[in-house]
Design a protein around this motif. Sequence first.
Motif, short mmCIF file in Angstrom:
data_model
loop_
_atom_site.label_atom_id
_atom_site.label_comp_id
_atom_site.label_asym_id
_atom_site.label_seq_id
_atom_site.Cartn_x
_atom_site.Cartn_y
_atom_site.Cartn_z
N ALA A 12 12.60 -3.92 0.91
CA ALA A 12 11.55 -3.16 1.58
C ALA A 12 12.08 -1.86 2.16
N ALA A 13 13.31 -1.87 2.67
CA ALA A 13 13.91 -0.65 3.22
C ALA A 13 14.05 0.42 2.15
N GLY A 14 14.54 0.03 0.96
CA GLY A 14 14.65 0.99 -0.12
C GLY A 14 13.30 1.46 -0.61
N MET A 15 12.31 0.57 -0.61
CA MET A 15 10.98 0.92 -1.10
C MET A 15 10.26 1.86 -0.14
N ILE A 16 10.38 1.62 1.15
CA ILE A 16 9.67 2.42 2.15
C ILE A 16 10.44 3.70 2.50
N GLY A 17 11.74 3.55 2.74
CA GLY A 17 12.52 4.67 3.25
C GLY A 17 13.27 5.48 2.23
N GLY A 18 13.44 4.95 1.00
CA GLY A 18 14.18 5.67 0.00
C GLY A 18 15.69 5.53 0.14
N TRP A 19 16.45 6.30 -0.63
CA TRP A 19 17.90 6.13 -0.68
C TRP A 19 18.57 6.52 0.63
N ASP A 71 0.81 -1.20 0.00
CA ASP A 71 0.00 0.00 0.00
C ASP A 71 0.85 1.26 0.00
N PRO A 72 0.25 2.44 -0.21
CA PRO A 72 1.00 3.69 -0.22
C PRO A 72 1.61 3.97 1.13
N PRO A 73 2.72 4.72 1.17
CA PRO A 73 3.42 4.95 2.41
C PRO A 73 2.75 5.99 3.29
N ALA A 132 5.20 -9.20 3.35
CA ALA A 132 5.01 -9.30 4.80
C ALA A 132 5.48 -8.04 5.50
N LEU A 133 6.63 -7.52 5.11
CA LEU A 133 7.17 -6.32 5.76
C LEU A 133 6.31 -5.09 5.47
N THR A 134 5.82 -4.94 4.24
CA THR A 134 4.97 -3.79 3.94
C THR A 134 3.61 -3.92 4.61
N LEU A 135 3.13 -5.15 4.79
CA LEU A 135 1.88 -5.35 5.52
C LEU A 135 2.04 -4.91 6.97
N VAL A 136 3.14 -5.32 7.61
CA VAL A 136 3.40 -4.91 8.99
C VAL A 136 3.57 -3.39 9.07
N TRP A 137 4.27 -2.82 8.11
CA TRP A 137 4.45 -1.37 8.06
C TRP A 137 3.10 -0.66 8.01
N ASN A 138 2.21 -1.12 7.15
CA ASN A 138 0.90 -0.49 7.02
C ASN A 138 0.08 -0.60 8.31
N SER A 182 10.05 6.71 12.50
CA SER A 182 9.64 5.42 13.04
C SER A 182 10.39 4.29 12.38
N ALA A 183 9.85 3.82 11.23
CA ALA A 183 10.35 2.56 10.68
C ALA A 183 11.76 2.67 10.13
#
Length: 475
Positions: free
Chosen positions: A52-59, A2-4, A173-179, A13-14
Amino acid sequence: MDPPAPRSRLHSSATSPLLLFACYWLAWQTSALFELQPHVSALYLSAGLTTAAGMIGGWRVLPWAFLAILTVRQLGVGGGLLHEIDWGGALRQVLCYGGAGLLLRLRWRDQPARLSLPAALYFVAVSLGAVTLSAITTLFIPPFRSLPADELGAVFLAFWGGDFAGVLLGVPALTLVWNLLWRQRLPASAPDDDALGRCHGLPSTWGLFGLAILVALAVLGLPQLLGVDVRLSVLVLFPVLLAGLTQGVLVGYLSAALVCALLVVGERVLALPAATATELQLLLAMSSATALLAGAAHDDRHFAWRLASRDPLTGLANRHRFQEQLDHELLRAPRSGGMVGLMYIDLDGFKAVNDRLGHHAGDALLQQVGARLRECVRVSDTVARLGGDEFAIILPALHQAQDALHIGEKLLAHLAEPYALDADTARISASIGFALHPQGGRNATELIHHADRAMYEAKRLGRNRILHHEAGGAG
């Protein structure tokens, strides 16, 4: 996927270094549990975590990911802190999987709340490319670059399969937990969504989970029971595919995680080998890919159906869906033995509010009316907006007219309560007419006509009341 969440929450946080180090430590320990041979895991979650870290948090997160990989690996292999640090392996992982995460981030930030089929295909394709590049690069860094040529193919497949499983199972799984933990929640689905989207005859969620368990147990136990050397592991894709196609991404992915867990437990704990090491890695990866693609295809179809069936302002059924549902309930009524009630509702005083406060306030008022109508009916009832300030409610399986009158009185009371519209407050009422099948109409056309006439008669008699077509008087 899902969107961040907003950027301020994301960095506070994450993506904090401490949490990132803890996640890499857990990923390292988990991969060690799934180790099939030295340095080879059936499920290398560190690859999925870096993606997932690059996808959620960026560079900005990737330098911390690099340090976390170096530290966790050094602690895991032992020795001095600066002795034989795997700079090449950490850099390879960050460049390949962090880079894949950055590519996915471009699409992920603009994605709607659901995972569409094009987005799922893009995720699988980017993951496949990153895994292949990483596995090839592995062959050129210590200690693997010194291996004999005839062993390179096995090393490539071992790393390719474990990383592929780690990315395809780990990132969702990681993005689900993040959401669940940090992402701002979307408004809850309206009760009518379930009623509109109900697909009769499809297996339930728990039935699908039960099927997944049975198939996984059969894959593990049948060869032992029959005394044959046959591997049936590919069969676990069937319940995963069925779950994705009938219930969507989430149920499909949970089914995939369930069968994967059972296969790994059978392999590692119960000594029931369902597949070779490479086959097991591919099964873990393909189960997740199957769940995501089949589930996304299901969710796309359901989303398109909802767009064609719902009123865009209130989220209620539109006129087309109302007519379909009414025909369905009238066909089902003789088998169920109950009556079908139909209510026509017209708002009293809506035009005055719309003229005084403007169309924006009028739209907000209609949305609040739709929410109140849903609160007053049963889950099995269908609430529709026919246009303007006219609504209708289908009430299946009624035992007597008094049941409909009770619901109508509840509606009148709730609709008459004040409405907060920005800085203003508005009050309206409603005129309701209803008819019952079969007494008040043998088919949909007659039932609609009689309910509509009763509604206009309720307006003529003074408004803010409910009138039953058969009764001929106000309720």
